[in-house]
Design a protein around this motif. Structure first.
Motif, PDB file in Angstrom:
ATOM      1  N   TRP A  46       4.050  15.845  -0.598  1.00  0.00           N
ATOM      2  CA  TRP A  46       3.776  16.507  -1.876  1.00  0.00           C
ATOM      3  C   TRP A  46       4.299  15.667  -3.033  1.00  0.00           C
ATOM      4  N   ARG A  47       5.399  14.950  -2.815  1.00  0.00           N
ATOM      5  CA  ARG A  47       5.943  14.112  -3.883  1.00  0.00           C
ATOM      6  C   ARG A  47       4.934  13.048  -4.283  1.00  0.00           C
ATOM      7  N   HIS A  48       4.261  12.462  -3.285  1.00  0.00           N
ATOM      8  CA  HIS A  48       3.288  11.431  -3.591  1.00  0.00           C
ATOM      9  C   HIS A  48       2.041  12.015  -4.240  1.00  0.00           C
ATOM     10  N   ARG A  49       1.667  13.231  -3.837  1.00  0.00           N
ATOM     11  CA  ARG A  49       0.526  13.865  -4.498  1.00  0.00           C
ATOM     12  C   ARG A  49       0.849  14.126  -5.963  1.00  0.00           C
ATOM     13  N   ARG A  50       2.082  14.559  -6.218  1.00  0.00           N
ATOM     14  CA  ARG A  50       2.485  14.783  -7.600  1.00  0.00           C
ATOM     15  C   ARG A  50       2.499  13.471  -8.376  1.00  0.00           C
ATOM     16  N   THR A  51       2.853  12.376  -7.673  1.00  0.00           N
ATOM     17  CA  THR A  51       2.843  11.066  -8.320  1.00  0.00           C
ATOM     18  C   THR A  51       1.431  10.695  -8.754  1.00  0.00           C
ATOM     19  N   LEU A  52       0.458  10.935  -7.879  1.00  0.00           N
ATOM     20  CA  LEU A  52      -0.931  10.637  -8.230  1.00  0.00           C
ATOM     21  C   LEU A  52      -1.376  11.496  -9.403  1.00  0.00           C
ATOM     22  N   MET A  79       0.849  -1.198   0.000  1.00  0.00           N
ATOM     23  CA  MET A  79       0.000   0.000   0.000  1.00  0.00           C
ATOM     24  C   MET A  79       0.880   1.243   0.000  1.00  0.00           C
ATOM     25  N   PHE A  80       0.633   2.154  -0.933  1.00  0.00           N
ATOM     26  CA  PHE A  80       1.425   3.366  -1.013  1.00  0.00           C
ATOM     27  C   PHE A  80       1.008   4.352   0.064  1.00  0.00           C
ATOM     28  N   ASN A  81       1.971   5.109   0.550  1.00  0.00           N
ATOM     29  CA  ASN A  81       1.697   6.177   1.500  1.00  0.00           C
ATOM     30  C   ASN A  81       1.803   7.501   0.761  1.00  0.00           C
ATOM     31  N   PHE A  82       0.681   8.244   0.684  1.00  0.00           N
ATOM     32  CA  PHE A  82       0.660   9.474  -0.089  1.00  0.00           C
ATOM     33  C   PHE A  82       0.739  10.708   0.797  1.00  0.00           C
ATOM     34  N   ASN A  83       1.407  10.599   1.939  1.00  0.00           N
ATOM     35  CA  ASN A  83       1.473  11.718   2.869  1.00  0.00           C
ATOM     36  C   ASN A  83       2.646  12.643   2.571  1.00  0.00           C
ATOM     37  N   THR A  90     -10.346   4.879 -10.377  1.00  0.00           N
ATOM     38  CA  THR A  90     -10.937   3.552 -10.188  1.00  0.00           C
ATOM     39  C   THR A  90      -9.965   2.469 -10.620  1.00  0.00           C
ATOM     40  N   MET A  91      -9.285   2.694 -11.736  1.00  0.00           N
ATOM     41  CA  MET A  91      -8.307   1.733 -12.228  1.00  0.00           C
ATOM     42  C   MET A  91      -7.153   1.573 -11.239  1.00  0.00           C
ATOM     43  N   LEU A  92      -6.688   2.697 -10.666  1.00  0.00           N
ATOM     44  CA  LEU A  92      -5.593   2.635  -9.699  1.00  0.00           C
ATOM     45  C   LEU A  92      -6.025   1.913  -8.424  1.00  0.00           C
ATOM     46  N   ILE A  93      -7.264   2.166  -7.993  1.00  0.00           N
ATOM     47  CA  ILE A  93      -7.781   1.502  -6.794  1.00  0.00           C
ATOM     48  C   ILE A  93      -7.815  -0.009  -7.001  1.00  0.00           C
ATOM     49  N   GLU A  94      -8.286  -0.427  -8.170  1.00  0.00           N
ATOM     50  CA  GLU A  94      -8.360  -1.858  -8.462  1.00  0.00           C
ATOM     51  C   GLU A  94      -6.963  -2.460  -8.596  1.00  0.00           C
ATOM     52  N   LYS A  95      -6.048  -1.704  -9.191  1.00  0.00           N
ATOM     53  CA  LYS A  95      -4.687  -2.205  -9.400  1.00  0.00           C
ATOM     54  C   LYS A  95      -3.975  -2.445  -8.084  1.00  0.00           C
ATOM     55  N   TRP A  96      -4.149  -1.503  -7.137  1.00  0.00           N
ATOM     56  CA  TRP A  96      -3.442  -1.601  -5.866  1.00  0.00           C
ATOM     57  C   TRP A  96      -4.323  -2.120  -4.732  1.00  0.00           C
ATOM     58  N   SER A  97      -5.518  -2.589  -5.073  1.00  0.00           N
ATOM     59  CA  SER A  97      -6.435  -3.173  -4.084  1.00  0.00           C
ATOM     60  C   SER A  97      -6.614  -2.261  -2.880  1.00  0.00           C
ATOM     61  N   VAL A  98      -6.943  -1.011  -3.147  1.00  0.00           N
ATOM     62  CA  VAL A  98      -7.129  -0.042  -2.070  1.00  0.00           C
ATOM     63  C   VAL A  98      -8.417  -0.358  -1.326  1.00  0.00           C
ATOM     64  N   PRO A  99      -8.373  -0.514   0.004  1.00  0.00           N
ATOM     65  CA  PRO A  99      -9.582  -0.827   0.765  1.00  0.00           C
ATOM     66  C   PRO A  99     -10.490   0.381   0.887  1.00  0.00           C
ATOM     67  N   LEU A 100     -11.744   0.144   1.256  1.00  0.00           N
ATOM     68  CA  LEU A 100     -12.639   1.245   1.541  1.00  0.00           C
ATOM     69  C   LEU A 100     -12.116   2.021   2.734  1.00  0.00           C
ATOM     70  N   LYS A 101     -12.520   3.289   2.839  1.00  0.00           N
ATOM     71  CA  LYS A 101     -11.981   4.164   3.871  1.00  0.00           C
ATOM     72  C   LYS A 101     -12.192   3.608   5.274  1.00  0.00           C
ATOM     73  N   GLU A 128     -15.003  11.323  -3.338  1.00  0.00           N
ATOM     74  CA  GLU A 128     -15.010  10.079  -2.571  1.00  0.00           C
ATOM     75  C   GLU A 128     -14.015   9.065  -3.137  1.00  0.00           C
ATOM     76  N   LEU A 129     -13.855   9.041  -4.450  1.00  0.00           N
ATOM     77  CA  LEU A 129     -12.880   8.132  -5.048  1.00  0.00           C
ATOM     78  C   LEU A 129     -11.455   8.525  -4.660  1.00  0.00           C
ATOM     79  N   VAL A 130     -11.158   9.822  -4.748  1.00  0.00           N
ATOM     80  CA  VAL A 130      -9.820  10.287  -4.366  1.00  0.00           C
ATOM     81  C   VAL A 130      -9.577  10.026  -2.885  1.00  0.00           C
TER      82      VAL A 130
END
Length: 207
Positions: free
Chosen positions: A7-13, A1-5, A191-202, A158-160
């Motif tokens: 600015w670098r990770h926000r830019r990655t997204l 699971m990626f950690n987006f905490n 949605t594609m990224l969520i499915e790719k990385w199996s991101v759980p619901l909040k 909600e997706l983001v």
């Protein structure tokens, strides 16, 4: 699971999404049906609107006339535009910010702010945004004010948020790039990224 905490990770997204983000300039030049207001005497009402833009926002007469013509801006009293200006000022918009906003979307002066704009502001406030956050979002991408709250803004948010796992991080990302709110391709790509990385619901526990 990626950690987006960061600015670098926000830019990655944003890097993953930016290929799907369309320029907002062309959209802002098209009048939105949400903000049209037609009068029985188009010539007089257009002239009055142009005069209002000139005297209240300091626009050049030619530019003011072009805005009124392009966006079909028509009103024959100051009551509605003044109520709109007051509404935005109450949320912290400065005179210069209002001038820039109206230059991009003059049709806002004919909208019903408590019906079309306030619910969107309230949504972001409910997620922890401040008035200054809202001002920043609007100034960066005022086109989102014409988008459907339920069908576009809420769904994209909600997706983001599901991907970043945090309202705080989601608001920070939107402040960094407000264009994410307005493009349907962004939702598809998230949605594609969520499915790719199996991101759980909040609300699900992240193991």
């Amino acid at each position: 699971m990626f950690n987006f905490n960061s600015w670098r990770h926000r830019r990655t997204l944003i890097y993953h999404l930016k290929g799907f983000i369309t320029p907002q300039t062309s959209q802002s030049l098209n009048p939105s049906p949400l903000f049209h207001h037609f009068c029985t005497n188009p010539s007089d009402s257009t002239s009055f609107a142009a005069s209002y833009l000139i005297h209240n926002f300091g626009f050049d007469p030619q530019f003011a006339s072009k805005l009124c013509s392009t966006h079909r801006l028509r009103f024959n009293s100051t009551q509605k535009p003044e109520s709109v200006v007051t509404f935005f000022r109450n949320y912290g918009f400065s005179d210069s910010q209002l001038r820039d906003l109206i230059a991009k979307m003059p049709g806002l002066l004919s909208c019903k702010p408590f019906k079309t704009v306030l619910p969107k502001f309230q949504f972001f406030l409910s997620k922890g945004a401040s008035n200054s956050d809202i001002v920043n979002l609007v100034c960066k991408n005022p086109v989102f004010l014409t988008a459907s709250l339920d069908k576009k803004i809420v769904q994209t948010y909600e997706l983001v948020c599901r991907f970043l796992q945090s309202d705080k991080e989601t608001l920070a990302l939107l402040n960094y790039n407000a264009n994410l709110l307005c493009d349907p391709y962004v939702r598809n790509n998230i949605t594609m990224l969520i499915e790719k990385w199996s991101v759980p619901l909040k609300h699900e526990k992240i193991g």
